[in-house]
Design an enzyme around this catalytic site. Structure first.
Site, short mmCIF file in Angstrom:
data_model
loop_
_atom_site.label_atom_id
_atom_site.label_comp_id
_atom_site.label_asym_id
_atom_site.label_seq_id
_atom_site.Cartn_x
_atom_site.Cartn_y
_atom_site.Cartn_z
CB SER A 209 72.15 39.54 51.85
OG SER A 209 72.31 40.94 51.72
CG HIS B 79 71.27 36.30 58.00
ND1 HIS B 79 71.48 34.94 58.06
CD2 HIS B 79 72.51 36.86 57.85
CE1 HIS B 79 72.78 34.68 57.97
NE2 HIS B 79 73.41 35.83 57.84
CG ASP C 247 79.14 41.02 60.39
OD1 ASP C 247 79.57 40.85 59.24
OD2 ASP C 247 77.99 40.70 60.73
CG HIS D 85 76.77 33.01 58.64
ND1 HIS D 85 76.96 33.51 59.92
CD2 HIS D 85 76.47 34.06 57.86
CE1 HIS D 85 76.79 34.82 59.90
NE2 HIS D 85 76.49 35.18 58.66
#
Length: 331
Positions: free
Chosen positions: A55, A57, A110, A219
């Site tokens: 989260s 973004h 991811d 990030h």
């Protein structure tokens, strides 16, 4: 730290509750584990396009769940990959029997967690494919990646492949289309200020008022270089030149130009930058056929922007124009 939050540990859950309340006609939200799925899921006979990631973004990825785009999104904690069990839950809730395509930004956590979920779903007899997007030209490796990072091009991939799935294209077609987009899309961003992760409570890096970080990640990863703050003309050129050289883009190409706010850059500045990018592309004989401007791939409240270029053909253009109805994109 000044933020409109309660307990930093509850930011994502409370945000998802609000999102569910605001868009109950479009999405259904679950919390243990956290998933966001189309309100009409599963859609029988349609490929389920699923994405997700940390989260922070927003509206990526939950804002793109709905008709003509994603079947589901998996939100992790802030700047943290979702777990394999959450991805599995999204697959279980969204698949309609025609297979699943996972769209994964190229960050180590991811990729590992989505691929683990795909393997586990395969054991259950589901056909799940994974496509990794790595459109950031700024660096080859970073703190979070092996290879290039996945950034703004993800939005374009999700929209176009989501449209193909909505039409009824099969899984092989959707996967081929996604891989073609990965090959034809490039991005780069810059930061003027750092974001503050809620549970950290202080900016992710220190950036003097007279400098900017060129090639920043979503990030707050380091970019290519820390350079003196520049005019808008110079800043846009510093982003656009590496993008154009990387594919490379050439005179006569048709493109989609995506001018993205990293969170805190206002639309006034974003439109200004977009106009400069259009002018610079026209000077090179590159035609902008489609456009997207706004805060769609953000990094909390980072002040900055990114540019994304996708080389278009008639098929990609037609799929981009297909109807979409999500919280963040609707036409």
């Amino acid at each position: 730290m000044k933020k409109i939050i309660n307990d930093p540990a509850d930011v994502v859950v409370e945000s998802l509750r609000g999102m569910a309340a605001a868009h109950s006609d479009l999405i259904a939200v679950s919390f243990d584990p956290a998933t966001i799925v189309r309100a009409d899921a599963p859609v029988t006979g349609r490929v389920a396009v699923i994405s997700g990631g940390g989260s922070g973004h927003e509206p990526l990825h939950g804002g793109f769940v709905g008709s003509g785009m994603l079947a589901a999104a998996v939100p992790g904690a802030v700047f943290t990959s979702p777990t394999p069990d959450a991805v599995q839950a999204a697959i279980g809730a969204a698949h309609g029997g025609a297979g699943v395509l996972l769209v994964v930004k190229n960050y180590t956590g991811d990729v590992l967690n989505f691929e683990t979920a795909a393997e586990l779903a395969g054991v259950d007899g589901l056909d799940v494919r994974t496509v990794v997007i790595d459109d950031d030209v700024a660096v080859k490796d970073s703190t979070h990646t092996a290879g290039r990072r996945g950034v703004g091009g993800t939005v374009l991939l999700e929209k176009i492949v989501g449209a193909a799935a909505e039409r009824g294209s099969d899984l092989d077609t959707c996967e081929r289309l996604a891989r073609r987009i990965v090959d034809q899309v490039r991005s780069m961003g810059l930061a003027l200020t750092a974001p503050t992760v809620p549970h950290v409570g202080e900016p992710s890096f220190a950036l003097p008022a007279d400098e900017m970080e060129l090639g920043i990640g979503i990030h707050a990863e380091p970019g290519r270089a820390r350079v003196p703050a520049a005019s808008a003309d110079e800043a846009v050129r510093a982003l656009l030149d590496p993008i154009l050289e990387d594919l490379p883009f050439a005179e006569g190409d048709d493109v989609l130009l995506f001018t993205n706010s990293m969170g805190a850059t206002p639309l006034m500045e974003l439109y200004l930058a977009h106009g400069i990018a259009e002018r610079l592309l026209a000077e090179r004989g590159i035609r902008v056929r489609r456009r997207l401007v706004g805060p769609y791939t953000t990094s909390l409240e980072m002040q900055g922007m990114s540019l994304t270029l996708l080389k278009l053909d008639d098929e990609l253009t037609e799929l981009w124009d297909e109807p979409v109805r999500t919280a963040a994109l609707c036409w």
